[in-house]
Scaffold this motif. Sequence first.
Motif, short mmCIF file in Angstrom:
data_model
loop_
_atom_site.label_atom_id
_atom_site.label_comp_id
_atom_site.label_asym_id
_atom_site.label_seq_id
_atom_site.Cartn_x
_atom_site.Cartn_y
_atom_site.Cartn_z
N PHE A 1 0.84 -1.19 0.00
CA PHE A 1 0.00 0.00 0.00
C PHE A 1 0.88 1.25 0.00
CE2 PHE A 1 -2.80 -3.22 1.70
CZ PHE A 1 -4.04 -2.89 1.18
N VAL A 2 0.42 2.27 -0.73
CA VAL A 2 1.09 3.57 -0.73
C VAL A 2 0.02 4.64 -0.55
CG1 VAL A 2 2.71 5.10 -1.89
CG2 VAL A 2 2.73 2.66 -2.43
N ASP A 3 0.13 5.40 0.52
CA ASP A 3 -0.90 6.42 0.82
C ASP A 3 -2.30 5.82 0.81
OD1 ASP A 3 1.01 8.36 1.18
OD2 ASP A 3 0.71 9.32 -0.76
N GLY A 4 -2.41 4.59 1.27
CA GLY A 4 -3.71 3.92 1.32
C GLY A 4 -4.16 3.29 0.02
N LEU A 5 -3.41 3.48 -1.06
CA LEU A 5 -3.76 2.90 -2.36
C LEU A 5 -3.24 1.47 -2.45
CD1 LEU A 5 -2.88 5.95 -4.65
CD2 LEU A 5 -5.16 5.20 -3.96
N SER A 6 -4.08 0.57 -2.92
CA SER A 6 -3.71 -0.84 -3.04
C SER A 6 -2.87 -1.06 -4.30
CB SER A 6 -4.97 -1.70 -3.08
OG SER A 6 -4.63 -3.06 -3.26
N MET A 7 -1.73 -1.73 -4.13
CA MET A 7 -0.81 -1.99 -5.24
C MET A 7 -0.40 -3.46 -5.24
SD MET A 7 -0.15 1.06 -6.67
CE MET A 7 -0.34 2.79 -6.25
N VAL A 8 -0.04 -3.96 -6.41
CA VAL A 8 0.60 -5.27 -6.53
C VAL A 8 1.79 -5.14 -7.47
CG1 VAL A 8 -1.47 -6.65 -6.04
CG2 VAL A 8 -0.99 -5.95 -8.40
N TRP A 9 2.80 -6.01 -7.27
CA TRP A 9 4.00 -5.95 -8.11
C TRP A 9 4.59 -7.35 -8.18
CZ3 TRP A 9 5.03 -2.26 -11.31
CH2 TRP A 9 6.29 -2.15 -11.90
N PRO A 10 5.01 -7.81 -9.37
CA PRO A 10 5.49 -9.19 -9.50
C PRO A 10 6.94 -9.43 -9.07
CG PRO A 10 5.43 -8.12 -11.64
CD PRO A 10 4.86 -7.14 -10.66
N LEU A 11 7.71 -8.37 -8.88
CA LEU A 11 9.11 -8.55 -8.47
C LEU A 11 9.25 -8.39 -6.97
CD1 LEU A 11 10.83 -6.53 -11.34
CD2 LEU A 11 10.21 -8.96 -11.27
N LYS A 12 10.35 -8.91 -6.43
CA LYS A 12 10.53 -8.91 -4.97
C LYS A 12 10.84 -7.53 -4.42
CE LYS A 12 12.15 -13.70 -4.71
NZ LYS A 12 13.26 -14.61 -4.31
N THR A 13 11.40 -6.66 -5.24
CA THR A 13 11.76 -5.32 -4.78
C THR A 13 11.30 -4.28 -5.79
OG1 THR A 13 13.96 -5.39 -5.81
CG2 THR A 13 13.78 -6.18 -3.53
N LEU A 14 11.20 -3.04 -5.30
CA LEU A 14 10.81 -1.92 -6.17
C LEU A 14 11.48 -0.67 -5.61
CD1 LEU A 14 9.10 -1.00 -8.58
CD2 LEU A 14 7.20 -0.67 -6.99
N ASP B 1 15.07 6.39 0.06
CA ASP B 1 15.68 7.20 -0.99
C ASP B 1 15.20 6.74 -2.36
OD1 ASP B 1 17.28 8.78 0.75
OD2 ASP B 1 18.66 7.11 0.97
N ASP B 2 15.32 7.61 -3.34
CA ASP B 2 14.84 7.29 -4.68
C ASP B 2 15.49 6.04 -5.26
OD1 ASP B 2 13.17 9.45 -4.56
OD2 ASP B 2 14.31 10.72 -5.94
N ASP B 3 16.77 5.82 -4.99
CA ASP B 3 17.48 4.67 -5.55
C ASP B 3 17.49 3.47 -4.61
OD1 ASP B 3 18.12 5.93 -7.95
OD2 ASP B 3 19.90 6.87 -7.08
N GLU B 4 16.75 3.56 -3.51
CA GLU B 4 16.73 2.48 -2.53
C GLU B 4 15.64 1.46 -2.88
OE1 GLU B 4 16.54 2.00 2.35
OE2 GLU B 4 16.57 3.98 1.40
N ASP B 5 15.96 0.19 -2.71
CA ASP B 5 15.00 -0.88 -2.97
C ASP B 5 14.11 -1.11 -1.75
OD1 ASP B 5 15.72 -1.56 -5.60
OD2 ASP B 5 17.40 -2.78 -4.89
N VAL B 6 12.81 -1.22 -1.99
CA VAL B 6 11.86 -1.62 -0.96
C VAL B 6 11.55 -3.10 -1.19
CG1 VAL B 6 9.55 -1.31 -0.01
CG2 VAL B 6 10.87 0.68 -0.77
N ARG B 7 11.76 -3.91 -0.18
CA ARG B 7 11.49 -5.34 -0.31
C ARG B 7 10.00 -5.59 -0.13
NH1 ARG B 7 13.76 -10.19 -0.66
NH2 ARG B 7 12.83 -11.94 0.45
N LEU B 8 9.38 -6.17 -1.14
CA LEU B 8 7.94 -6.42 -1.12
C LEU B 8 7.61 -7.87 -0.80
CD1 LEU B 8 7.04 -4.49 -4.40
CD2 LEU B 8 7.01 -3.60 -2.06
N ALA B 9 8.60 -8.75 -0.86
CA ALA B 9 8.34 -10.19 -0.76
C ALA B 9 8.52 -10.73 0.65
CB ALA B 9 9.25 -10.95 -1.72
N GLY B 10 8.70 -9.86 1.64
CA GLY B 10 8.89 -10.34 3.00
C GLY B 10 7.59 -10.73 3.66
N ASP B 11 7.65 -11.00 4.95
CA ASP B 11 6.45 -11.35 5.70
C ASP B 11 5.55 -10.13 5.83
OD1 ASP B 11 7.46 -13.89 6.08
OD2 ASP B 11 8.40 -13.40 8.00
#
Length: 238
Positions: free
Chosen positions: A95-108, A139-149
């Motif tokens: 979620f970003v600002d309450g908006l529901s998102m999905v992404w197929p890769l582990k990081t973004l 940071d803009d170039d930092e990866d957010v891990r989406l595939a964790g618990d």
Amino acid sequence: MSIADAPELISGNQNLTAAQIADESFNFRIFSFDDRKVTGGQIAEAYGAHPITEFVVLHQLANLELEELRPTELADLKRGNRFFVIRGDGTHRFFVDGLSMVWPLKTLKGRYIKQLIAKDNADTELLLEREDQPDKVIDDDEDVRLAGDGVEKLKTRPAKASVTIIVEGTPHSWTKNKISYDEVVTLEVPNYAQHPEITYSVKYTNGPNNRPEGVLAKGETVRVKDGMIFSVSETGQS
């Protein structure tokens, strides 16, 4: 072409059979269809994704939320004409600002998350919400891990109005979230612009998490952090 500068075809335009499609690079291309309603399979085929079973198709709605589009499922281009076609076999929810998102890769990367919600600018900070620790600035170039618990939740806020940076031992108030090589040198050498023949070496420490220290070359910028330290030394004539 990113989301920020892609032509808006969702409303105010009669061309309701055009779709903007990108992969994980966020470089959009425009494709035309014979009908306002298209399937996930048609989107993948137009983008050249074969075989479709190895790709995930995402549809970004007019409210900016991202949802997966199955191969036989119909999407109305009037409800959103932006799509992603990315190799993968499943999605991770966030979620970003309450908006529901999905992404197929582990990081973004942080900058891509900001692009998804049309806030890809220097005046906006992205934060990862944490329960037992302070929220983390991404940071803009930092990866957010989406595939964790669990499901990651992020939010945005106006960038901090002012930070203090140290240039050759002197503190300076800085009101932007990035600083360029020329701006750092000018803080130490106010008449720098009048002497372009002189070159300088710029180094920094105590920087952002993804780049805590490094060298800032001419033409480059770096994200600033409160208490960031810069050294400027003359290297000679250009």
